[in-house]
Design a protein around this motif. Sequence first.
Motif, PDB file in Angstrom:
ATOM      1  N   THR A   1      39.581  51.165  32.990  1.00  0.00           N
ATOM      2  CA  THR A   1      40.546  50.627  31.997  1.00  0.00           C
ATOM      3  C   THR A   1      41.999  51.090  32.565  1.00  0.00           C
ATOM      4  O   THR A   1      42.714  50.070  32.327  1.00  0.00           O
ATOM      5  CB  THR A   1      40.579  51.656  30.705  1.00  0.00           C
ATOM      6  OG1 THR A   1      39.188  51.199  30.151  1.00  0.00           O
ATOM      7  CG2 THR A   1      41.423  51.375  29.857  1.00  0.00           C
ATOM      8  N   ALA A   2      42.346  52.026  33.162  1.00  0.00           N
ATOM      9  CA  ALA A   2      43.548  52.438  33.792  1.00  0.00           C
ATOM     10  C   ALA A   2      43.879  51.522  34.861  1.00  0.00           C
ATOM     11  O   ALA A   2      45.032  50.881  34.903  1.00  0.00           O
ATOM     12  CB  ALA A   2      43.406  53.959  34.200  1.00  0.00           C
ATOM     13  N   ARG A   3      42.861  50.960  35.725  1.00  0.00           N
ATOM     14  CA  ARG A   3      43.227  50.036  36.723  1.00  0.00           C
ATOM     15  C   ARG A   3      43.378  48.659  36.182  1.00  0.00           C
ATOM     16  O   ARG A   3      44.350  47.999  36.749  1.00  0.00           O
ATOM     17  CB  ARG A   3      41.898  50.026  37.588  1.00  0.00           C
ATOM     18  CG  ARG A   3      41.724  51.151  38.471  1.00  0.00           C
ATOM     19  CD  ARG A   3      40.857  50.704  39.741  1.00  0.00           C
ATOM     20  NE  ARG A   3      39.597  50.396  39.204  1.00  0.00           N
ATOM     21  CZ  ARG A   3      38.574  51.198  38.846  1.00  0.00           C
ATOM     22  NH1 ARG A   3      38.716  52.619  38.862  1.00  0.00           N
ATOM     23  NH2 ARG A   3      37.283  50.972  38.614  1.00  0.00           N
ATOM     24  N   GLU A   4      42.940  48.195  35.155  1.00  0.00           N
ATOM     25  CA  GLU A   4      43.105  47.124  34.463  1.00  0.00           C
ATOM     26  C   GLU A   4      44.680  47.134  33.906  1.00  0.00           C
ATOM     27  O   GLU A   4      45.207  46.030  34.040  1.00  0.00           O
ATOM     28  CB  GLU A   4      41.996  46.972  33.222  1.00  0.00           C
ATOM     29  CG  GLU A   4      40.719  46.627  33.995  1.00  0.00           C
ATOM     30  CD  GLU A   4      39.599  46.568  32.506  1.00  0.00           C
ATOM     31  OE1 GLU A   4      40.212  46.528  31.250  1.00  0.00           O
ATOM     32  OE2 GLU A   4      38.509  46.109  32.924  1.00  0.00           O
ATOM     33  N   LEU A   5      44.770  48.298  33.106  1.00  0.00           N
ATOM     34  CA  LEU A   5      46.247  48.071  32.636  1.00  0.00           C
ATOM     35  C   LEU A   5      47.169  48.255  33.736  1.00  0.00           C
ATOM     36  O   LEU A   5      48.338  47.507  33.624  1.00  0.00           O
ATOM     37  CB  LEU A   5      46.454  49.338  31.776  1.00  0.00           C
ATOM     38  CG  LEU A   5      45.818  49.384  30.553  1.00  0.00           C
ATOM     39  CD1 LEU A   5      45.689  50.884  29.916  1.00  0.00           C
ATOM     40  CD2 LEU A   5      46.632  48.365  29.625  1.00  0.00           C
ATOM     41  N   ALA A   6      47.115  48.963  34.785  1.00  0.00           N
ATOM     42  CA  ALA A   6      47.760  48.958  35.823  1.00  0.00           C
ATOM     43  C   ALA A   6      48.201  47.705  36.626  1.00  0.00           C
ATOM     44  O   ALA A   6      49.173  47.029  36.861  1.00  0.00           O
ATOM     45  CB  ALA A   6      47.323  49.806  37.174  1.00  0.00           C
ATOM     46  N   SER A   7      46.894  46.745  36.562  1.00  0.00           N
ATOM     47  CA  SER A   7      47.120  45.488  37.476  1.00  0.00           C
ATOM     48  C   SER A   7      47.904  44.602  36.062  1.00  0.00           C
ATOM     49  O   SER A   7      48.756  43.777  36.691  1.00  0.00           O
ATOM     50  CB  SER A   7      45.755  44.786  37.256  1.00  0.00           C
ATOM     51  OG  SER A   7      44.790  45.708  38.348  1.00  0.00           O
ATOM     52  N   LEU A   8      47.693  44.739  34.688  1.00  0.00           N
ATOM     53  CA  LEU A   8      48.507  44.109  33.794  1.00  0.00           C
ATOM     54  C   LEU A   8      49.881  44.385  33.946  1.00  0.00           C
ATOM     55  O   LEU A   8      50.812  43.209  33.908  1.00  0.00           O
ATOM     56  CB  LEU A   8      48.168  44.248  32.589  1.00  0.00           C
ATOM     57  CG  LEU A   8      48.610  43.558  31.397  1.00  0.00           C
ATOM     58  CD1 LEU A   8      48.515  42.010  31.353  1.00  0.00           C
ATOM     59  CD2 LEU A   8      47.996  43.805  29.991  1.00  0.00           C
ATOM     60  N   ASP A   9      50.333  45.591  34.346  1.00  0.00           N
ATOM     61  CA  ASP A   9      51.908  45.900  34.392  1.00  0.00           C
ATOM     62  C   ASP A   9      52.234  45.307  35.536  1.00  0.00           C
ATOM     63  O   ASP A   9      53.483  44.890  35.408  1.00  0.00           O
ATOM     64  CB  ASP A   9      51.574  47.439  34.169  1.00  0.00           C
ATOM     65  CG  ASP A   9      53.155  47.785  34.136  1.00  0.00           C
ATOM     66  OD1 ASP A   9      53.715  47.815  33.006  1.00  0.00           O
ATOM     67  OD2 ASP A   9      53.771  48.656  34.712  1.00  0.00           O
ATOM     68  N   ALA A  10      51.686  45.192  36.738  1.00  0.00           N
ATOM     69  CA  ALA A  10      52.079  44.768  37.819  1.00  0.00           C
ATOM     70  C   ALA A  10      52.486  43.246  37.759  1.00  0.00           C
ATOM     71  O   ALA A  10      53.341  42.759  37.993  1.00  0.00           O
ATOM     72  CB  ALA A  10      51.103  45.010  39.060  1.00  0.00           C
ATOM     73  N   MET A  11      51.313  42.527  37.141  1.00  0.00           N
ATOM     74  CA  MET A  11      51.432  41.069  37.183  1.00  0.00           C
ATOM     75  C   MET A  11      52.540  40.662  35.981  1.00  0.00           C
ATOM     76  O   MET A  11      52.966  39.476  36.216  1.00  0.00           O
ATOM     77  CB  MET A  11      50.035  40.638  36.442  1.00  0.00           C
ATOM     78  CG  MET A  11      48.806  40.663  37.463  1.00  0.00           C
ATOM     79  SD  MET A  11      49.226  39.470  39.042  1.00  0.00           S
ATOM     80  CE  MET A  11      48.930  37.915  38.093  1.00  0.00           C
ATOM     81  N   SER A  12      52.930  41.566  35.044  1.00  0.00           N
ATOM     82  CA  SER A  12      53.944  41.180  34.008  1.00  0.00           C
ATOM     83  C   SER A  12      55.213  41.779  34.296  1.00  0.00           C
ATOM     84  O   SER A  12      56.092  41.976  33.520  1.00  0.00           O
ATOM     85  CB  SER A  12      53.555  41.819  32.596  1.00  0.00           C
ATOM     86  OG  SER A  12      53.209  43.162  32.796  1.00  0.00           O
ATOM     87  N   GLU A  13      55.219  42.318  35.612  1.00  0.00           N
ATOM     88  CA  GLU A  13      56.602  43.276  35.950  1.00  0.00           C
ATOM     89  C   GLU A  13      57.094  44.289  35.043  1.00  0.00           C
ATOM     90  O   GLU A  13      58.111  43.998  34.606  1.00  0.00           O
ATOM     91  CB  GLU A  13      57.603  42.008  36.284  1.00  0.00           C
ATOM     92  CG  GLU A  13      57.343  41.019  37.415  1.00  0.00           C
ATOM     93  CD  GLU A  13      58.577  40.184  37.769  1.00  0.00           C
ATOM     94  OE1 GLU A  13      58.861  39.535  36.948  1.00  0.00           O
ATOM     95  OE2 GLU A  13      58.712  40.072  38.986  1.00  0.00           O
ATOM     96  N   GLY A  14      56.138  45.036  34.697  1.00  0.00           N
ATOM     97  CA  GLY A  14      56.460  46.310  33.625  1.00  0.00           C
ATOM     98  C   GLY A  14      56.273  46.071  32.293  1.00  0.00           C
ATOM     99  O   GLY A  14      57.049  46.674  31.502  1.00  0.00           O
ATOM    100  N   ARG A  15      55.725  44.930  31.774  1.00  0.00           N
ATOM    101  CA  ARG A  15      55.630  44.762  30.438  1.00  0.00           C
ATOM    102  C   ARG A  15      54.542  44.913  29.675  1.00  0.00           C
ATOM    103  O   ARG A  15      54.380  44.644  28.548  1.00  0.00           O
ATOM    104  CB  ARG A  15      55.796  43.163  30.087  1.00  0.00           C
ATOM    105  CG  ARG A  15      57.252  42.578  30.508  1.00  0.00           C
ATOM    106  CD  ARG A  15      57.318  41.133  30.572  1.00  0.00           C
ATOM    107  NE  ARG A  15      56.801  39.994  31.171  1.00  0.00           N
ATOM    108  CZ  ARG A  15      56.073  39.190  30.799  1.00  0.00           C
ATOM    109  NH1 ARG A  15      55.580  39.023  29.765  1.00  0.00           N
ATOM    110  NH2 ARG A  15      55.484  38.499  31.636  1.00  0.00           N
ATOM    111  N   ALA A  16      53.577  45.770  30.431  1.00  0.00           N
ATOM    112  CA  ALA A  16      52.356  46.065  29.765  1.00  0.00           C
ATOM    113  C   ALA A  16      52.327  47.297  28.985  1.00  0.00           C
ATOM    114  O   ALA A  16      53.147  48.311  29.133  1.00  0.00           O
ATOM    115  CB  ALA A  16      51.408  46.270  30.850  1.00  0.00           C
ATOM    116  N   GLY A  17      51.532  47.370  27.933  1.00  0.00           N
ATOM    117  CA  GLY A  17      51.413  48.614  27.077  1.00  0.00           C
ATOM    118  C   GLY A  17      50.018  48.622  26.591  1.00  0.00           C
ATOM    119  O   GLY A  17      49.161  47.623  26.752  1.00  0.00           O
ATOM    120  N   CYS A  18      49.610  49.707  25.976  1.00  0.00           N
ATOM    121  CA  CYS A  18      48.223  49.659  25.236  1.00  0.00           C
ATOM    122  C   CYS A  18      48.565  50.629  24.065  1.00  0.00           C
ATOM    123  O   CYS A  18      49.320  51.221  23.571  1.00  0.00           O
ATOM    124  CB  CYS A  18      47.236  50.511  26.007  1.00  0.00           C
ATOM    125  SG  CYS A  18      47.665  52.414  26.549  1.00  0.00           S
TER     126      CYS A  18
END
Length: 231
Positions: A92-109
């Motif tokens: 889960t943490a890796r998935e969120l890290a990947s989403l954050d990287a792909m979105s340039e810091g726009r990810a959250g949970c």
Amino acid sequence: MSEPRTPRGPLLFAALPAVRPRRDCVPWPRLLVEAARTAERAGIDALVVESRAALSEPALEPVVVLAGLAPRTYRIGLVAELPATRPLPEGTARELASLDAMSEGRAGCLLREGSAGPSWHGPSWRGPRPVVLTSSAAGHTVTGPGLSLDVLTPAPGTPAPGETVTDQVAAALARTRAHTRSDGLFLRFPDGPEALLRFSVESLPLLRERGLLPAARLSPLGLRERLTVAA
């Protein structure tokens, strides 16, 4: 100590279920992308994909849905609701890290109150963590770092017959002005992307005409930085 406020106007988060309808007049991925991009242009601050879904419909993985939206949007926050399981899967943490990287810091949970969050330890995290939001047990509020949002599920004719979605959101925004602990609204659209698209096109301009919302915020800041500015 003063409570956090939002000087530039209330924050608006929009939540959709991670459900693909069995039958579509318009292909669902295209409708989802159109809804997300329209909401972004209209000034919605974040899109939340909820993990809870009716068993009669095909449920999808929120992080995967948002990863598909990341390259098609540029400023809207992308928040994935995590299942209320203990412990969460190791990835889960890796998935969120990947989403954050792909979105340039726009990810959250988004977590349910009392649920364990993802593990932030290990090589997955080399920079700032995504924003973590928590839904109250009663489901009336969503909180985060320096942030409190009132939850509303707008629907025509409820709770008062003849009351429009615009009227319901207008009343809720008026309450946020009087309630010093509220920084905005967490709007749930259980009917899916079409309802969010309609709200963005029809209701948001009317709310601005009524002076309840400022001009659309179109800054490409990451979600963390935007919430910091808003608070």
